[in-house]
Design a protein around this motif. Structure first.
Motif, PDB file in Angstrom:
ATOM      1  N   UNK A   7      41.485  -1.471   4.267  1.00 19.98           N
ATOM      2  CA  UNK A   7      40.345  -1.180   5.502  1.00 19.98           C
ATOM      3  C   UNK A   7      40.533  -0.141   5.245  1.00 19.98           C
ATOM      4  N   UNK A   8      40.996   0.761   5.409  1.00 19.88           N
ATOM      5  CA  UNK A   8      41.217   2.384   6.025  1.00 19.88           C
ATOM      6  C   UNK A   8      40.623   2.827   4.875  1.00 19.88           C
ATOM      7  N   UNK A   9      40.021   2.620   3.694  1.00 19.66           N
ATOM      8  CA  UNK A   9      39.584   3.317   2.361  1.00 19.66           C
ATOM      9  C   UNK A   9      37.889   2.917   3.533  1.00 19.66           C
ATOM     10  N   UNK A  10      38.008   1.957   3.641  1.00 19.65           N
ATOM     11  CA  UNK A  10      36.685   1.354   3.401  1.00 19.65           C
ATOM     12  C   UNK A  10      35.993   1.630   4.722  1.00 19.65           C
ATOM     13  N   UNK A  11      37.229   1.551   5.780  1.00 22.67           N
ATOM     14  CA  UNK A  11      36.382   2.966   7.038  1.00 22.67           C
ATOM     15  C   UNK A  11      35.892   4.498   7.171  1.00 22.67           C
ATOM     16  N   UNK A  12      36.686   4.879   6.390  1.00 20.57           N
ATOM     17  CA  UNK A  12      37.406   5.920   6.537  1.00 20.57           C
ATOM     18  C   UNK A  12      35.249   6.487   5.117  1.00 20.57           C
ATOM     19  N   UNK A  13      34.858   5.913   4.570  1.00 20.96           N
ATOM     20  CA  UNK A  13      33.920   5.403   3.927  1.00 20.96           C
ATOM     21  C   UNK A  13      32.910   5.351   4.378  1.00 20.96           C
ATOM     22  N   UNK A  14      32.662   4.434   5.593  1.00 23.85           N
ATOM     23  CA  UNK A  14      31.389   4.011   6.394  1.00 23.85           C
ATOM     24  C   UNK A  14      31.192   5.069   7.840  1.00 23.85           C
ATOM     25  N   UNK A  15      32.316   5.810   7.553  1.00 24.28           N
ATOM     26  CA  UNK A  15      32.062   6.552   8.991  1.00 24.28           C
ATOM     27  C   UNK A  15      31.773   7.907   8.320  1.00 24.28           C
ATOM     28  N   UNK A  16      31.954   8.155   7.298  1.00 23.31           N
ATOM     29  CA  UNK A  16      31.564   9.527   6.303  1.00 23.31           C
ATOM     30  C   UNK A  16      30.548   9.115   5.831  1.00 23.31           C
ATOM     31  N   UNK A  17      30.095   8.016   5.806  1.00 30.66           N
ATOM     32  CA  UNK A  17      28.533   7.443   5.228  1.00 30.66           C
ATOM     33  C   UNK A  17      27.612   7.606   6.366  1.00 30.66           C
ATOM     34  N   UNK A  18      28.254   7.146   7.643  1.00 29.41           N
ATOM     35  CA  UNK A  18      27.075   7.617   8.924  1.00 29.41           C
ATOM     36  C   UNK A  18      26.336   6.085   9.816  1.00 29.41           C
ATOM     37  N   UNK A  19      27.278   4.869   8.627  1.00 34.91           N
ATOM     38  CA  UNK A  19      27.342   3.739   9.051  1.00 34.91           C
ATOM     39  C   UNK A  19      27.403   3.532  11.221  1.00 34.91           C
ATOM     40  N   UNK A  20      28.632   3.782  11.246  1.00 37.66           N
ATOM     41  CA  UNK A  20      29.109   3.637  11.971  1.00 37.66           C
ATOM     42  C   UNK A  20      28.014   4.630  13.736  1.00 37.66           C
ATOM     43  N   UNK A  21      27.410   5.174  13.283  1.00 35.71           N
ATOM     44  CA  UNK A  21      26.293   6.181  14.333  1.00 35.71           C
ATOM     45  C   UNK A  21      25.943   5.010  15.126  1.00 35.71           C
ATOM     46  N   UNK A  22      26.021   5.208  15.850  1.00 34.91           N
ATOM     47  CA  UNK A  22      24.581   4.307  16.587  1.00 34.91           C
ATOM     48  C   UNK A  22      23.697   4.870  16.753  1.00 34.91           C
ATOM     49  N   UNK A  23      23.550   5.728  17.363  1.00 36.43           N
ATOM     50  CA  UNK A  23      22.670   6.442  17.960  1.00 36.43           C
ATOM     51  C   UNK A  23      22.809   8.081  16.910  1.00 36.43           C
ATOM     52  N   UNK A  24      20.972   7.761  16.415  1.00 35.31           N
ATOM     53  CA  UNK A  24      21.044   9.257  15.993  1.00 35.31           C
ATOM     54  C   UNK A  24      20.461  10.763  16.592  1.00 35.31           C
ATOM     55  N   UNK A  25      20.833  11.653  16.453  1.00 35.25           N
ATOM     56  CA  UNK A  25      20.938  12.791  17.053  1.00 35.25           C
ATOM     57  C   UNK A  25      19.771  13.674  16.613  1.00 35.25           C
TER      58      UNK A  25
END
Length: 118
Positions: free
Chosen positions: A100-118
């Motif tokens: 789960x932690x590896x999946x969270x880090x992958x999603x974080x680096x991919x940018x899927x957790x950024x709801x609003x793009x700047x």
């Protein structure tokens, strides 16, 4: 025997009372057009149904479901420790948390957790 009939009568009276109250309260709310229209994911139902859908919203919803189900899978962990499953139980839960932690880090680096793009 009398107690049974009294309890059935009281149950029937309470049930009918709740049904009548709900019927009267429902009559009041039907008149509001905005409240009677369906609400789906922030889209206005009176506009076109061919509005472009945000894929980022969909991905974030799927990620939320995955990590929400993870909580339900982690709930038995204290019982695994208490019941003496020992090393097998600890490594099983530890491996699950690492995945789960590896999946969270992958999603974080991919940018899927950024709801609003700047």
């Amino acid at each position: 025997m009398l107690v049974f009939f009294v309890s059935v009568f009281i149950g029937a009276v309470v049930s009918i009372g709740v049904a009548v109250a709900a019927w009267f309260l429902a009559k009041r709310s039907i008149s509001d057009r905005e409240k009677s229209s369906p609400f789906e994911c922030g889209f206005d139902p009176k506009l076109s149904a061919r509005v472009p859908f945000s894929v980022r919203f969909f991905l974030l919803a799927v990620i939320f479901l995955i990590f929400d189900i993870e909580i339900a899978l982690l709930l038995p962990y204290p019982f695994v420790c208490i019941n003496g499953y020992g090393v097998v139980g600890v490594f099983g839960v530890g491996g699950f948390l690492i995945i789960l932690c590896v999946g969270l880090i992958h999603e974080w680096r991919e940018g899927s957790l950024d709801w609003v793009q700047s």
